[in-house]
Design a protein around this motif. Structure first.
Motif, short mmCIF file in Angstrom:
data_model
loop_
_atom_site.label_atom_id
_atom_site.label_comp_id
_atom_site.label_asym_id
_atom_site.label_seq_id
_atom_site.Cartn_x
_atom_site.Cartn_y
_atom_site.Cartn_z
N TYR A 1 1.04 -1.54 -0.21
CA TYR A 1 0.22 -0.19 -0.14
C TYR A 1 0.87 0.97 -0.48
O TYR A 1 0.24 2.46 -0.74
N GLU A 2 1.79 1.23 0.55
CA GLU A 2 2.51 2.52 0.82
C GLU A 2 3.96 3.01 -0.32
O GLU A 2 3.68 4.02 -1.09
N LYS A 3 4.05 1.79 -0.97
CA LYS A 3 5.31 1.98 -2.19
C LYS A 3 4.46 2.43 -3.27
O LYS A 3 4.39 2.89 -4.05
N TYR B 1 -5.29 3.53 -8.46
CA TYR B 1 -4.29 2.78 -6.63
C TYR B 1 -4.89 1.23 -7.07
O TYR B 1 -3.45 0.59 -6.68
N ALA B 2 -5.56 0.79 -7.53
CA ALA B 2 -6.26 -0.51 -7.21
C ALA B 2 -5.17 -0.72 -8.02
O ALA B 2 -4.58 -2.43 -8.23
N PHE B 3 -5.38 -0.34 -9.54
CA PHE B 3 -4.40 -1.24 -10.45
C PHE B 3 -2.41 -1.07 -9.97
O PHE B 3 -2.90 -2.54 -10.66
N LEU B 4 -2.51 0.14 -9.53
CA LEU B 4 -1.43 -0.42 -9.74
C LEU B 4 -0.52 -0.97 -8.41
O LEU B 4 0.28 -1.82 -8.05
N CYS B 5 -1.76 -1.47 -7.59
CA CYS B 5 -1.45 -1.92 -6.29
C CYS B 5 -1.54 -3.53 -6.19
O CYS B 5 -0.77 -4.78 -5.72
N PHE B 6 -2.56 -3.98 -7.35
CA PHE B 6 -2.13 -6.19 -7.81
C PHE B 6 -0.95 -5.87 -8.78
O PHE B 6 0.06 -6.40 -8.83
N ARG B 7 -0.77 -4.36 -9.30
CA ARG B 7 0.74 -4.57 -9.94
C ARG B 7 2.21 -4.93 -9.46
O ARG B 7 2.83 -5.85 -9.24
N ASN B 8 2.01 -3.90 -8.11
CA ASN B 8 3.27 -4.03 -7.46
C ASN B 8 3.24 -5.62 -6.13
O ASN B 8 4.27 -6.13 -5.48
#
Length: 447
Positions: A101-103, A135-142
């Motif tokens: 989440y933080e990243k 943000y969800a898209f990015l969280c899932f990728r990370n």
């Protein structure tokens, strides 16, 4: 304050439709622009898309839990959240690590803050839901998920999630809701929900209350060369039964695409959840035909969601309430099914009702459902985050000739309903809005 709290404060600078509904703020070119700016994170993992008026959150959770039981790393995006913002973007039954989440916050915020307004499509301002979806898209990728499951926020055609390219789409039952934004007939709403149907992408469709709705969805699928499957055509036999002791529900379903009948025990209760389980099982079988029935059963049994006929017992300071039942049902049919589940599980046991709904709900017809069932009814607003019309609620409950207590002070009414139910050893059902449930949860957490 932790990173998520700071992030939410940052998000509050942007228009939030959930709190302040407005017309003409739906489009896809802005989220498409944002995705390209972040190298298209929505395409990172195979995904499944779920739309509909009721049950889409449960179907999404069940699908995610089945994939999780199969050993995949799964992300699920849903709304609204009840107690914790991370409920929107999580694993099937837990949160991601704080690092994820933080990243993602550190990746997202600077790039958004550096956008020049003139570069945005039509120079339109960004919205809260667009940024949360990104943000969800990015969280899932990370998090390097293997699969992602996306629940539509509202509608479908112009919802921010509709930039994904799913392996399969699901459309749950459609009802009259958000008519100011989606259309004033079931058919118009179906056309908006059916906007998630993609070219040559299979779509699973739940039983619908009108044949005309099925026709709209069928024509959408045909136009886009998308294979379409109606749940009632694929399920040859199904039934469910309640276990009053365990407060669980056994579901049994048979289909030509299953190698054997599926039978499992659900933590999520009610006729609607049996239907949702069938849709989730069919959906996963369509994309992963070799997945075993045992895995499907395990995944379905693991699925649970706060606020879906959630039963809480042994409440500190309110020990007289044997069962506190929280259900976010907010349409006529979903509340009707909630009362049906209540009656099947608790028979003629005494129950009080605490009700509140958003201003756009069909409270006039909903109020009629409460006749003769409840000892006493408490009516209020669903918190301060959603537009409400308490006068309309009072009028509807009066017209239905119900005995009730009403007050706009929702915190006071929550405590009053719980105190009086406890004093009289009466069960308490709280329903009508997830936002009301969030307020109840906040109060319960203080004990």
């Amino acid at each position: 304050m932790n990173a998520i709290d700071v992030f939410q404060e940052w998000l509050d600078n942007y228009l939030n439709f959930e709190r302040t509904p407005q017309k003409e703020i739906f489009w896809l070119d802005t989220i498409d622009y944002l995705c390209k700016r972040f190298n298209n994170p929505q395409d990172y993992a195979p995904c499944i898309h779920v739309a509909g008026s009721k049950g889409k959150g449960s179907v999404s959770k069940m699908i995610a839990c089945i994939l999780d039981a199969a050993g995949y790393n799964v992300g699920i995006y849903s709304s609204p959240h009840i107690s914790d913002f991370r409920e929107r973007i999580s694993k099937p039954n837990s949160f991601f690590s704080e690092e994820i989440y933080e990243k993602t916050i550190k990746e997202l915020v600077p790039k958004i803050d550096s956008i020049v307004a003139e570069d945005l499509p039509a120079e339109r301002p960004l919205t809260w839901f667009e940024l949360v979806t990104l943000y969800a898209f990015l969280c899932f990728r990370n998090a390097k998920v293997d699969w992602a499951v996306y629940e539509v926020g509202m509608g479908g055609r112009l919802d921010s999630t509709n930039v994904i390219r799913p392996k399969v789409c699901c459309i749950t039952p459609i009802e009259l809701e958000h008519t100011e934004f989606l259309g004033d007939t079931l058919e118009k709403i179906a056309a908006e929900k059916g906007g998630i149907i993609k070219n040559c992408t299979p779509v699973i469709i739940s039983p619908q209350q009108k044949e005309s709705v099925k026709i709209v969805l069928r024509e959408k699928a045909i136009t886009r060369h998308a294979p379409f499957y109606f749940v009632e055509d694929l399920i040859s036999k199904s039934f469910y039964k309640f276990n009053e002791k365990t407060k669980r529900m056994t579901v049994h379903m048979e289909s030509p695409i299953f190698n054997r009948p599926i039978e499992t025990e659900l933590q999520m209760l009610g006729q609607m959840q049996a239907q949702n389980a069938a849709m989730a099982a069919l959906c996963v079988k369509k994309v992963l035909p070799n997945l075993s029935e045992e895995i499907i059963e395990k995944g379905l049994s693991n699925a649970k969601l706060p606020g879906r006929f959630e039963i809480i017992e042994n409440i500190k300071d309110y020990e007289g309430i044997n069962h506190l039942i929280l259900d976010g049902a907010h349409t006529y049919n979903s509340i009707r099914l909630t009362i049906d589940t209540l009656n099947k599980l608790f028979g003629d046991s005494k129950v009080n009702l605490l009700f509140a709904c958003a201003a756009d709900k069909d409270v006039k017809d909903i109020a009629k459902l409460f006749k003769y069932r409840f000892e006493h009814i408490y009516v209020t607003k669903p918190g301060n985050k959603k537009k409400a019309d308490l006068e309309a609620e009072i009028q509807a409950f009066s017209d239905a000739q119900l005995s009730f207590t009403a007050d706009s002070d929702y915190k006071k009414m929550i405590k009053k309903a719980m105190f009086e139910s406890s004093q009289n050893n009466v069960n308490l059902l709280i329903t009508g809005s997830f936002y009301l449930l969030a307020e109840v949860k906040e109060i319960l957490q203080k004990f």
